[in-house]
Scaffold this motif. Structure first.
Motif, PDB file in Angstrom:
ATOM      1  N   PRO A 158       0.822  -1.234   0.000  1.00  0.00           N
ATOM      2  CA  PRO A 158       0.000   0.000   0.000  1.00  0.00           C
ATOM      3  C   PRO A 158       0.844   1.266   0.000  1.00  0.00           C
ATOM      4  CG  PRO A 158      -0.821  -1.575   1.613  1.00  0.00           C
ATOM      5  CD  PRO A 158       0.519  -2.073   1.172  1.00  0.00           C
ATOM      6  N   TYR A 159       1.444   1.562  -1.155  1.00  0.00           N
ATOM      7  CA  TYR A 159       2.486   2.571  -1.273  1.00  0.00           C
ATOM      8  C   TYR A 159       1.980   4.002  -1.201  1.00  0.00           C
ATOM      9  CZ  TYR A 159       0.728   2.568  -6.068  1.00  0.00           C
ATOM     10  OH  TYR A 159      -0.081   2.618  -7.160  1.00  0.00           O
ATOM     11  N   LEU A 160       0.700   4.226  -1.353  1.00  0.00           N
ATOM     12  CA  LEU A 160       0.192   5.594  -1.431  1.00  0.00           C
ATOM     13  C   LEU A 160       0.078   6.256  -0.061  1.00  0.00           C
ATOM     14  CD1 LEU A 160      -0.820   7.354  -3.819  1.00  0.00           C
ATOM     15  CD2 LEU A 160      -3.133   6.705  -3.195  1.00  0.00           C
ATOM     16  N   PHE A 161       0.152   5.455   1.001  1.00  0.00           N
ATOM     17  CA  PHE A 161      -0.229   5.946   2.322  1.00  0.00           C
ATOM     18  C   PHE A 161       0.968   6.461   3.106  1.00  0.00           C
ATOM     19  CE2 PHE A 161      -3.512   3.137   0.878  1.00  0.00           C
ATOM     20  CZ  PHE A 161      -4.661   3.842   1.184  1.00  0.00           C
ATOM     21  N   THR A 162       1.403   7.652   2.741  1.00  0.00           N
ATOM     22  CA  THR A 162       2.466   8.350   3.449  1.00  0.00           C
ATOM     23  C   THR A 162       1.886   9.626   4.034  1.00  0.00           C
ATOM     24  OG1 THR A 162       4.207   7.475   2.019  1.00  0.00           O
ATOM     25  CG2 THR A 162       4.694   9.497   3.227  1.00  0.00           C
ATOM     26  N   PHE A 163       1.917   9.749   5.357  1.00  0.00           N
ATOM     27  CA  PHE A 163       1.482  10.987   6.004  1.00  0.00           C
ATOM     28  C   PHE A 163       2.701  11.888   6.135  1.00  0.00           C
ATOM     29  CE2 PHE A 163      -1.827   8.283   8.475  1.00  0.00           C
ATOM     30  CZ  PHE A 163      -2.671   8.290   7.380  1.00  0.00           C
ATOM     31  N   LYS A 164       2.804  12.884   5.256  1.00  0.00           N
ATOM     32  CA  LYS A 164       3.893  13.846   5.363  1.00  0.00           C
ATOM     33  C   LYS A 164       3.631  14.753   6.566  1.00  0.00           C
ATOM     34  CE  LYS A 164       5.052  14.089   0.421  1.00  0.00           C
ATOM     35  NZ  LYS A 164       4.013  13.150  -0.085  1.00  0.00           N
ATOM     36  N   LEU A 165       4.673  14.939   7.360  1.00  0.00           N
ATOM     37  CA  LEU A 165       4.572  15.801   8.534  1.00  0.00           C
ATOM     38  C   LEU A 165       5.232  17.149   8.294  1.00  0.00           C
ATOM     39  CD1 LEU A 165       5.551  13.079  11.184  1.00  0.00           C
ATOM     40  CD2 LEU A 165       3.239  13.807  10.542  1.00  0.00           C
ATOM     41  N   TRP A 166       6.309  17.157   7.511  1.00  0.00           N
ATOM     42  CA  TRP A 166       7.057  18.383   7.226  1.00  0.00           C
ATOM     43  C   TRP A 166       7.818  18.171   5.931  1.00  0.00           C
ATOM     44  CZ3 TRP A 166       7.809  23.247   7.295  1.00  0.00           C
ATOM     45  CH2 TRP A 166       9.067  23.840   7.206  1.00  0.00           C
ATOM     46  N   ASP A 167       7.703  19.134   5.022  1.00  0.00           N
ATOM     47  CA  ASP A 167       8.355  19.011   3.717  1.00  0.00           C
ATOM     48  C   ASP A 167       9.415  20.088   3.517  1.00  0.00           C
ATOM     49  OD1 ASP A 167       8.677  17.524   1.383  1.00  0.00           O
ATOM     50  OD2 ASP A 167       7.402  18.881   0.226  1.00  0.00           O
ATOM     51  N   TRP A 168       9.988  20.548   4.609  1.00  0.00           N
ATOM     52  CA  TRP A 168      11.140  21.441   4.579  1.00  0.00           C
ATOM     53  C   TRP A 168      10.833  22.773   3.895  1.00  0.00           C
ATOM     54  CZ3 TRP A 168      14.446  19.138   7.783  1.00  0.00           C
ATOM     55  CH2 TRP A 168      14.397  17.746   7.885  1.00  0.00           C
ATOM     56  N   GLY A 169       9.556  23.168   3.902  1.00  0.00           N
ATOM     57  CA  GLY A 169       9.159  24.478   3.396  1.00  0.00           C
ATOM     58  C   GLY A 169       9.293  24.668   1.903  1.00  0.00           C
ATOM     59  N   ARG A 170       9.319  23.597   1.136  1.00  0.00           N
ATOM     60  CA  ARG A 170       9.549  23.700  -0.312  1.00  0.00           C
ATOM     61  C   ARG A 170       8.263  23.423  -1.089  1.00  0.00           C
ATOM     62  NH1 ARG A 170      13.205  18.296   0.221  1.00  0.00           N
ATOM     63  NH2 ARG A 170      11.484  16.858   0.607  1.00  0.00           N
ATOM     64  N   LEU A 171       8.323  23.730  -2.376  1.00  0.00           N
ATOM     65  CA  LEU A 171       7.222  23.436  -3.284  1.00  0.00           C
ATOM     66  C   LEU A 171       7.544  22.178  -4.087  1.00  0.00           C
ATOM     67  CD1 LEU A 171       6.530  27.023  -4.703  1.00  0.00           C
ATOM     68  CD2 LEU A 171       5.409  25.889  -2.759  1.00  0.00           C
ATOM     69  N   GLY A 172       6.503  21.503  -4.587  1.00  0.00           N
ATOM     70  CA  GLY A 172       6.694  20.363  -5.461  1.00  0.00           C
ATOM     71  C   GLY A 172       7.107  20.810  -6.854  1.00  0.00           C
ATOM     72  N   LEU A 173       7.369  19.858  -7.727  1.00  0.00           N
ATOM     73  CA  LEU A 173       7.757  20.207  -9.096  1.00  0.00           C
ATOM     74  C   LEU A 173       6.650  20.935  -9.837  1.00  0.00           C
ATOM     75  CD1 LEU A 173       9.702  17.007 -10.279  1.00  0.00           C
ATOM     76  CD2 LEU A 173      10.626  19.164  -9.384  1.00  0.00           C
ATOM     77  N   ASP A 174       5.396  20.799  -9.352  1.00  0.00           N
ATOM     78  CA  ASP A 174       4.282  21.500  -9.991  1.00  0.00           C
ATOM     79  C   ASP A 174       4.120  22.919  -9.469  1.00  0.00           C
ATOM     80  OD1 ASP A 174       3.376  20.977  -7.449  1.00  0.00           O
ATOM     81  OD2 ASP A 174       1.563  19.896  -8.065  1.00  0.00           O
ATOM     82  N   GLY A 175       5.034  23.347  -8.580  1.00  0.00           N
ATOM     83  CA  GLY A 175       4.953  24.706  -8.044  1.00  0.00           C
ATOM     84  C   GLY A 175       3.981  24.866  -6.907  1.00  0.00           C
ATOM     85  N   ARG A 176       3.374  23.782  -6.470  1.00  0.00           N
ATOM     86  CA  ARG A 176       2.403  23.831  -5.374  1.00  0.00           C
ATOM     87  C   ARG A 176       3.006  23.168  -4.137  1.00  0.00           C
ATOM     88  NH1 ARG A 176      -3.329  21.596  -7.333  1.00  0.00           N
ATOM     89  NH2 ARG A 176      -3.856  22.495  -5.301  1.00  0.00           N
ATOM     90  N   PRO A 177       2.595  23.605  -2.939  1.00  0.00           N
ATOM     91  CA  PRO A 177       3.039  22.906  -1.730  1.00  0.00           C
ATOM     92  C   PRO A 177       2.571  21.456  -1.765  1.00  0.00           C
ATOM     93  CG  PRO A 177       2.012  25.016  -1.184  1.00  0.00           C
ATOM     94  CD  PRO A 177       1.728  24.767  -2.630  1.00  0.00           C
ATOM     95  N   ARG A 178       3.435  20.543  -1.382  1.00  0.00           N
ATOM     96  CA  ARG A 178       3.024  19.145  -1.317  1.00  0.00           C
ATOM     97  C   ARG A 178       2.179  18.947  -0.059  1.00  0.00           C
ATOM     98  NH1 ARG A 178       7.366  14.833  -2.611  1.00  0.00           N
ATOM     99  NH2 ARG A 178       8.365  15.523  -0.675  1.00  0.00           N
TER     100      ARG A 178
END
Length: 613
Positions: free
Chosen positions: A464-484
């Motif tokens: 079940p690879y989709l189930f990742t609860f991100k807690l902190w993404d180091w204040g960056r944006l994804g490649l789509d320019g949106r916050p992950r």
């Protein structure tokens, strides 16, 4: 470096065709055979005899035997069902089918309205960008009973000699004489989402990519696979539609022969590689990948849910979803005890996470089994581990929380960071550990973790690879320019706060137990944690004598983690020796039996994962 990016499996006795003219010609041959009641097919190959049908090398095109061929001949009306996986380019398909002398019927005209479909699937999608709830629907639920009955009657009473019904669910609206399946791997479906294609029966072509993948994962792929599983044993032909305007067709007998072959011999999946905001350069350099993207974050070559199989019939290769093998040959592939536990689902996955010259992964946690079952309808969760393939001096991983961490303070700091008040000080709350090649970090669900920069991780996890609860993404944006998306509220519910530095050091880092150490082989168990169903064993092969791996009633997934490569051979000559190279993930089905690992050169190391009894 030898890394095979296109690992083909040759299927003897059958010949596929390529291009729409050849595909249409083959379809016409299927129609002609059904109209005359002729059973000149590849069916003898299915029973283990010499193939004499359409795909037998040197034979005339024909079809698999179908129970309805004689009826079609008697009535003079041939009905062809062309079932499609969601995401197949139906406009391209319809244009090709129009060159047949046949009445064309789009089955999806019998579906419920798009608005009704959205209401039907809404309970499984939720408002979250990433997570939904596993559905219990079938394709039949998306079809209007009255419209379907009317279409079925119209087809049955048509005066046209040939009726071709096509679409997602085409097999549901007619009594077909010939059954064809247009197939598509899930990874290609995701690329089409990214290029602007919508989900099935949805006006979201320009919508959020994450939401489109979510709808595919939780709804339409599952619905389509349930229908496909019913049809695989009956297919007269399958069409690979992965590449636009470049279809490839093989008879159903050829497909089934190929799947049976793979279910009893070692094989590899076609890998795919994807960039990410934290991605690195090791994968590009090690595997000689193109330079048209800024980095490669992921390398997937051990994920049957998304990877493809490359099956070569004659001089034509088809790319088909590896899920076809799981659906059609589950018990042979997985083993009876594994199949009885997981059903037709491959429970182990391998992939690479490359941050060499990149950035930290997001700080994250995976849901516990109870949480994923209660909230998302999944029967088991994503327990995993990090096996370190490469690391620069000073590289680290985050794993567990510090001995002094106060849960309320950490959650408050994460919430403040998410609100943009202040960055999250991960080093204050989360334990950080130095890494070097061949370290193995165990990550049972509920453990806060992330790989740091300048590492290459072989991630071994439950499916079940989709189930990742991100807690902190180091204040960056994804490649789509949106916050992950981050999921602090979910993460707070599942974090195992007792997994502090002392516990992690004693239980989750390099839990290596030597089981055998001889001049020929050193065999070590390296995990996973007691909470996890996957067992990993590392074989250091010191001489060409190699080591025997017992089947133990389970499928095996493995990777060459040191050395040039290895040879996989049967202890009872059940399959031909199979060669794999450094970094390549391979699968040995349960039906293949016990196997021997031998170094390709003088020495190597192979990490093997299996399902514990």
């Amino acid at each position: 470096m030898t890394y095979d990016k296109f690992p083909v499996q040759r299927v003897p006795g059958f010949a596929a065709v390529a291009g729409w003219p050849a595909v249409v010609a083959r379809l016409q041959a299927l129609i002609d055979a059904a109209a005359t009641g002729v059973t000149a097919t590849g069916s003898t190959a299915e029973s283990g005899n010499s193939p004499t049908g359409s795909d037998a090398t040197g034979s005339d095109p024909a079809t698999d035997a179908t129970a309805t061929a004689a009826a079609a001949s008697a009535s003079g009306h041939v009905v062809v069902a062309v079932e499609c996986y969601p995401g197949v380019r139906q406009a391209e398909l319809a244009a090709a089918l129009a060159t047949l002398d046949a009445e064309l019927v789009a089955s999806e005209a019998s579906c419920i309205t798009d608005a009704a479909y959205q209401r039907l699937i809404a309970p499984f999608l939720t408002d979250d960008r990433v997570f939904g709830i596993m559905n219990t629907l079938t394709l039949q639920d998306a079809y209007d009973p009255a419209k379907t009955a009317a279409m079925r009657q119209a087809i049955a009473t048509s005066t046209a000699p040939v009726t071709v019904v096509y679409g997602v669910g085409a097999s549901l609206v007619c009594d077909y004489s010939v059954l064809v399946y247009c197939d598509l791997p899930r990874w290609e479906a995701q690329l089409r989402y990214e290029a602007g294609s919508p989900n099935w029966k949805s006006a979201n072509g320009q919508g959020d990519q994450l939401r489109k993948v979510k709808q595919g994962y939780f709804v339409e792929w599952r619905m389509a696979d349930r229908q496909k599983a019913k049809l695989l044993s009956r297919l007269d032909a399958v069409i690979d539609t992965t590449i636009a305007d470049a279809p490839r067709l093989v008879a159903g007998a050829g497909l089934r022969a190929g799947l049976r072959q793979l279910a009893q011999t070692p094989f590899r999946l076609k890998p795919y590689f994807a960039p990410g905001v934290w991605g690195g350069q090791w994968t590009r350099e090690q595997f000689e990948l193109p330079g048209d993207v800024p980095n490669y974050a992921w390398a997937f070559d051990g994920v049957p849910e998304e990877n493809s199989l490359l099956l070569t019939f004659g001089d034509v290769t088809l790319e088909l979803p590896a899920m076809d093998l799981v659906l059609d040959q589950a018990e042979r592939l997985l083993g009876t005890r594994v199949y009885s536990r997981f059903g037709a689902e491959f429970p182990i996955r391998f992939d690479f996470l490359d941050t060499m010259g990149g950035q930290n992964l997001s700080l994250q946690v995976h849901p516990t089994t109870q949480y994923i079952r209660d909230h998302y309808g999944m029967p088991y969760t994503q327990d995993e581990s990090y096996y370190i393939m490469a690391a620069k001096p000073g590289a680290t991983v985050y794993l567990g929380v510090k001995n002094t961490t106060d849960p309320a303070a950490m959650i408050s700091a994460l919430q403040a960071a998410d609100a943009g008040t202040a960055p999250f000080d991960a080093d204050r709350y989360v334990a950080k550990w130095p890494v070097q090649p061949h370290d193995h970090f165990l990550i049972p669900a509920g453990t806060v973790h992330c790989s740091g920069k300048d590492t290459v991780v072989l991630e071994i996890s439950a499916t079940p690879y989709l189930f990742t609860f991100k807690l902190w993404d180091w204040g960056r944006l994804g490649l789509d320019g949106r916050p992950r998306p981050v999921h602090i509220e979910d993460g707070e519910q599942v974090i195992a706060w007792n997994r502090r530095e002392a516990y992690v050091n004693a239980n989750l880092i390099d839990q290596v137990h030597v089981e055998q150490d001889t001049p020929n082989v050193k065999k070590e168990t390296t995990g996973l944690a007691t909470q996890e169903f996957i067992q990993t064993t590392r074989y250091w092969l010191k001489t060409r004598a190699g080591a025997v791996v017992a089947a133990n009633g389970s499928v095996h997934m493995a990777n060459v983690v040191e050395g040039t490569g290895a040879i996989v051979s049967s202890t009872r000559d059940a399959f031909a020796p199979y060669q794999v190279h450094y970094g390549e993930t391979f699968i040995v089905p349960a039906a293949a039996g016990d196997f021997r690992l031998t170094p390709l050169d003088k020495t190597c190391a192979v990490l093997v994962a299996t399902v514990r009894p």
